[in-house]
Design an enzyme around this catalytic site. Structure first.
Site, PDB file in Angstrom:
ATOM      1  N   ASP A 128       1.213   2.810   3.470  1.00 59.20           N
ATOM      2  CA  ASP A 128       0.522   4.028   3.035  1.00 59.20           C
ATOM      3  C   ASP A 128       1.488   5.194   2.863  1.00 59.20           C
ATOM      4  OD1 ASP A 128      -1.694   5.333   2.100  1.00 59.20           O
ATOM      5  OD2 ASP A 128      -2.724   5.515   4.012  1.00 59.20           O
ATOM      6  N   HIS A 138       0.858  -1.198   0.000  1.00 59.28           N
ATOM      7  CA  HIS A 138       0.000   0.000   0.000  1.00 59.28           C
ATOM      8  C   HIS A 138       0.888   1.240   0.000  1.00 59.28           C
ATOM      9  CE1 HIS A 138      -4.015   1.927   1.263  1.00 59.28           C
ATOM     10  NE2 HIS A 138      -3.174   2.920   0.966  1.00 59.28           N
ATOM     11  N   HIS A 147     -10.272   0.750   0.575  1.00 58.56           N
ATOM     12  CA  HIS A 147      -9.973   1.574   1.751  1.00 58.56           C
ATOM     13  C   HIS A 147     -11.193   1.521   2.668  1.00 58.56           C
ATOM     14  CE1 HIS A 147      -9.241   5.585   3.795  1.00 58.56           C
ATOM     15  NE2 HIS A 147     -10.574   5.522   3.825  1.00 58.56           N
ATOM     16  N   HIS A 205      -6.439  -0.797   5.800  1.00 58.94           N
ATOM     17  CA  HIS A 205      -6.560  -0.160   7.122  1.00 58.94           C
ATOM     18  C   HIS A 205      -7.379  -1.008   8.095  1.00 58.94           C
ATOM     19  CE1 HIS A 205      -4.999   3.158   4.840  1.00 58.94           C
ATOM     20  NE2 HIS A 205      -6.153   3.383   4.237  1.00 58.94           N
ATOM     21  N   LYS A 212      -8.575   0.342  -6.999  1.00 58.54           N
ATOM     22  CA  LYS A 212      -8.637   0.898  -5.637  1.00 58.54           C
ATOM     23  C   LYS A 212      -9.907   1.719  -5.500  1.00 58.54           C
ATOM     24  CE  LYS A 212      -7.425   2.883  -1.645  1.00 58.54           C
ATOM     25  NZ  LYS A 212      -6.275   3.785  -1.598  1.00 58.54           N
ATOM     26  N   HIS A 241       1.767   5.200  -2.356  1.00 58.01           N
ATOM     27  CA  HIS A 241       1.266   6.219  -3.287  1.00 58.01           C
ATOM     28  C   HIS A 241       2.444   7.023  -3.839  1.00 58.01           C
ATOM     29  CE1 HIS A 241      -2.919   5.664  -1.955  1.00 58.01           C
ATOM     30  NE2 HIS A 241      -2.423   5.585  -0.729  1.00 58.01           N
TER      31      HIS A 241
END
Length: 423
Positions: A324, A67, A232, A252, A191, A69
């Site tokens: 994340d 996970h 998410h 999460h 996603k 970005h």
């Protein structure tokens, strides 16, 4: 058996295969981009004179962060994505990719950002970086977690369109179109934001986002293309809706409870808990210049997220490591290249053993991609020669995997990309 072709032999005091028991006095033999043998040294094929032999303390598979970005931003404020000049963001993301690989993370699943484009440049050899499996954007409802609440919606849509990515989508037809849009970009995974989030201004993490009909449509459209959906989810309502729809991973999982954990295990769903971002956000204060509501939301879920993580471990839910991470070098302490800190959190706060945490960071990473999973994350014959060598035993001290000075060698697809010497 005597081999004639050029190969590399790694002879290790300790071999951690990713899945299964560690091997003392182990050996890994690879040729080109593929592992030929991994196991006890006494069972390894005999070497050829042309082979390269490397003696090391500890060898394990290259690590996975499931996970991430590639956003090219330097802080946690989601609004920064909108006002950062795109070409600056891309330049930062190129450096982020290099940092990830050199920290021992040879594969990342990128769930909303520039990943589809960074992956192309890496795959063609233009820039260094890990294997990148990207979603081509993250799908949000209007006013949802993936929306930038401080800007007019028209501006948000234009900013997304600049990168060929869909803006907020509402209603079943628009949601199907959004899935097809990211598939057109080459998405490996879809996603979606199935609940509110922490960093967005006006939504609540406990609320479901997207209706059941919208979620069902997106999962079905992804499935037709042999893709899985990563959802998410913080609140139970969002988790339950995602489970009903048949997503593959819950990201999460803050309000995961016994009922949801049992449902996930029965359906072979996976959890990517991202403890690192929750812990980091909850530690910030006014000096971060984040919206006070954002800071309050993060602090309010810290203890609950740990309880959910420990519950998932105890219940036997399959867990993959994810951080994340989104920030380039700059104001944040949680930046690309610091992925290894998540392993310590999985052990110290999640109740995992070091071996379980390493499996979450290796063998379980590819599983988050469903049918698109590569042969990666394990030291086994036929798997990718993505290999990490460290100086000390991470089964004794898991933090070894978070210390750059402890990383001796990194191979990606059989090519040495970091360490004492590069090919």
């Amino acid at each position: 058996m005597v081999r004639d072709a050029l190969a590399t032999r790694i002879e290790a005091d300790l071999l951690i295969p990713g899945s299964g028991k560690p091997v003392r006095n182990g050996c890994v033999v690879f040729e080109g981009s593929t592992i030929l043998y991994a196991g006890p040294a006494e069972g390894a094929p005999r070497g050829a004179p042309s082979d390269t032999t490397v003696g090391v303390p500890v060898v394990l598979p290259g690590l996975w962060d499931a996970h991430t970005h590639f956003l090219g931003v330097r802080g946690f404020d989601l609004q920064e994505q909108v006002y950062t000049v795109p070409w600056v963001a891309v330049a930062r993301a190129v450096e982020d990719a290099r940092r990830a690989m050199e920290s021992g993370f040879t594969s990342v699943r990128e769930l909303g950002g520039l990943g589809v484009y960074i992956a192309r440049a890496i795959n063609e050899g233009s820039i260094p970086g890990p294997h990148v499996y990207a979603s081509g954007g993250a799908l949000s409802q209007t006013g949802g977690h993936g929306d930038a609440h401080a800007f007019p919606i028209e501006y948000v849509r234009r900013q997304r369109e600049l990168f060929g990515m869909p803006g907020p989508c509402d209603g079943v037809p628009a949601c199907i179109e959004a899935v097809r849009s990211v598939l057109r970009l080459g998405a490996d995974v879809i996603k979606v934001y199935a609940s509110g989030g922490l960093l967005s201004y006006h939504d609540s993490p406990v609320h479901q986002q997207f209706s059941d009909d919208e979620l069902n449509a997106m999962v079905a459209e992804a499935r037709r293309a042999d893709r899985v959906v990563a959802a998410h989810c913080h609140g139970k309502a969002g988790i339950a809706a995602a489970v009903r729809a048949g997503v593959h991973t819950i990201e999460h999982g803050t309000y995961l409870d016994d009922e949801m954990a049992d449902s996930m295990r029965e359906r072979a769903m996976m959890l990517v808990p991202t403890r690192m971002i929750i812990a980091e956000l909850s530690s910030l204060g006014p000096e971060s210049k984040l919206n006070e509501r954002v800071l309050a939301k993060a602090r309010s879920v810290l203890a609950q997220h740990q309880r959910a993580l420990r519950l998932a471990v105890r219940k036997g839910v399959a867990i993959a490591l994810g951080t994340d991470i989104a920030c380039s070098q700059g104001k944040s302490g949680m930046v690309w290249g610091s992925h290894g800190k998540e392993l310590r959190l999985l052990v110290e706060e999640g109740g995992m053993t070091p071996l379980q945490a390493i499996e979450a960071a290796t063998a379980n990473g590819p599983r988050t991609l469903g049918p698109h999973a590569p042969n990666s994350g394990q030291l086994a014959a036929g798997y990718a020669a993505d290999i990490l060598v460290v100086s000390d035993d991470p089964l004794r001290e898991i933090d070894v995997l978070a210390q750059p000075g402890k990383i001796l060698h990194v191979w990606k697809d059989g090519k040495r990309v970091a360490g004492a010497r590069r090919d």
